[in-house]
Design an enzyme around this catalytic site. Structure first.
Site, PDB file in Angstrom:
ATOM      1  N   HIS A 156       0.768  -1.162   0.030  1.00 55.72           N
ATOM      2  CA  HIS A 156      -0.151  -0.200   0.035  1.00 55.72           C
ATOM      3  C   HIS A 156       1.048   1.196   0.085  1.00 55.72           C
ATOM      4  O   HIS A 156       0.458   2.857  -0.067  1.00 55.72           O
ATOM      5  CB  HIS A 156      -1.304  -0.081   0.905  1.00 55.72           C
ATOM      6  N   ASP A 379      -9.586  -9.425 -16.141  1.00 53.28           N
ATOM      7  CA  ASP A 379      -9.784 -11.017 -17.517  1.00 53.28           C
ATOM      8  C   ASP A 379      -8.260 -11.309 -18.086  1.00 53.28           C
ATOM      9  O   ASP A 379      -8.030 -10.252 -18.630  1.00 53.28           O
ATOM     10  CB  ASP A 379     -10.962 -11.087 -17.946  1.00 53.28           C
TER      11      ASP A 379
END
Length: 408
Positions: A156, A379
């Site tokens: 992060h 995807d």
């Protein structure tokens, strides 16, 4: 009986496929905040065809990872503290991202419910196998029903939610062959100096960093209780009812509330009611606010550092529980409206060395909105994910898409 996850190959470090700069890059003051020194951990589950070639698929994902690390070469580096203690740097020597391949007796149906514990799915991202954990780790796990789980961990300190979504969509597009690096947009932009301290001394009031009296021993009250993850679905009908309720109980609601405002207010209010805390205890709701277009000039497209500040709604237990949903939604709305360029610059100064302001934990509920990150479109040639959620979630309430089977 606990499910197993077993590595089938030795963990490897994947370097960028082409030469990348050898340099040291500075992370911004927002990147270097103490409360951001943990990984963002995504879990994507794909209902892939049973005849998928595992060897070919793993090789394709691994090759796409190497190619994606060319424009995102800092993610192949290592985060380190500056010697003077003023913040963090990224040492870029093409050290590589972590890649693991595993098998498990989990099936896709296991992810249609919340996990039994906050750590149940930790083995789907075994970052601890690396002596020095890279800023990016990817684990491909083959499930017993032929489906695929992809665990992804991102530091992060190096990247925020929007930046991570942009990276993952490039990574996935390269895996399918639908994208070329030269054509993909937005181009990743480092430019962390844009959110560095300017040495301001006149700072406004920022209650997210202020301490409130702990009238309820909040920090220790639930320390001995085991957290039980849960998942609740709010469909369009429920959201519409919440919006109507908020409008009917608000004294200031001139415009319809957003789904985020009413849902955040409802969850915050319900959470407060369930804890049986003293009426005078001050509670805070913290949530991230994207500042890319709230600063002047706007941050460039493709900026993938931490470009958010914490919005804060604050009130007493009594007011939160006794007043209507409209009151709570108003607090959330006003928290969003306060954030502009000057507000952001003040926050940057507050979190910069030597002040290093950080959020208090007393009376705090944190909400993180993942529903607009576009993770449902990632995807890898296996179709869209059937599940998007966290690997482990023991500190946040997460908002995820209704169409996705999700965890808290």
């Amino acid at each position: 009986m606990a499910s197993f996850v077993r590595l089938v190959k030795k963990p490897v470090l994947v370097a960028p496929s082409d030469p990348t700069p050898s340099t040291v890059l500075s992370l911004s003051s927002l990147d270097s905040q103490l409360f951001l020194r943990f990984p963002i951990e995504y879990l994507l589950v794909y209902a892939s065809p049973h005849d998928v070639d595992r060897v070919v698929t793993a090789a394709r994902v691994k090759a796409a990872l190497a190619r994606s690390l060319v424009p995102y070469y800092p993610l192949a580096g290592r985060v380190r503290s500056r010697s003077d203690g003023t913040g963090l740097d990224m040492l870029c020597r093409a050290q590589g991202a972590g890649f693991l391949e595993a098998v498990s007796d989990y099936t896709a149906s296991n992810f249609q419910r919340a996990p039994w514990s906050v750590t149940e799915w930790k083995k789907l991202l075994l970052v601890e196998v690396f002596k020095v954990v890279p800023p990016l780790v990817v684990q491909l796990t083959w499930l017993s029903d032929g489906c695929v789980a992809l665990g992804i961990g991102l530091s992060h300190c190096a990247i925020d939610g929007i930046g991570s979504s942009e990276f993952l969509n490039l990574f996935a597009e390269l895996a399918t062959g639908r994208a070329k690096l030269s054509e993909f947009k937005p181009k990743p932009v480092w430019d962390r100096h844009l959110l560095d301290s300017a040495g301001r001394t006149n700072l406004g009031t920022h209650p997210e960093f202020s301490r409130v009296p702990d009238l309820s021993r909040f920090v220790t009250l639930f320390a001995q209780e085991r957290l039980s993850p849960t998942s609740i679905t709010f469909d369009k009908t429920w959201l519409k009812e919440l919006k109507n309720l908020a409008m009917s109980t608000s004294q200031h609601g001139e415009f319809p509330y957003t789904s985020f405002e009413v849902l955040s207010g409802h969850i915050w209010r319900s959470w407060a009611r369930s804890l049986n805390l003293p009426a005078k205890q001050i509670l805070k709701l913290l949530f991230s606010i994207n500042i890319r277009n709230r600063v002047h000039p706007s941050l460039p497209a493709g900026y993938y550092g931490n470009a958010f500040v914490l919005g804060i709604a604050q009130t007493s237990v009594k007011d939160l529980t006794d007043k209507g949903l409209g009151y709570c939604a108003d607090l959330v709305r006003r928290a969003k409206e306060r954030v502009g360029d000057e507000y952001v610059r003040e926050v940057v100064e507050s979190v910069s060395w030597p002040r290093r302001a950080s959020p208090d934990s007393v009376g705090v509920l944190i909400i993180s909105q993942w529903s607009r990150l576009g993770l449902d479109r990632v995807d890898f040639g296996l179709g869209r994910p059937a599940h998007v959620g966290p690997i482990c979630c023991d500190r946040y309430c997460l908002f995820l898409l209704f169409a996705i089977k999700r965890t808290p």
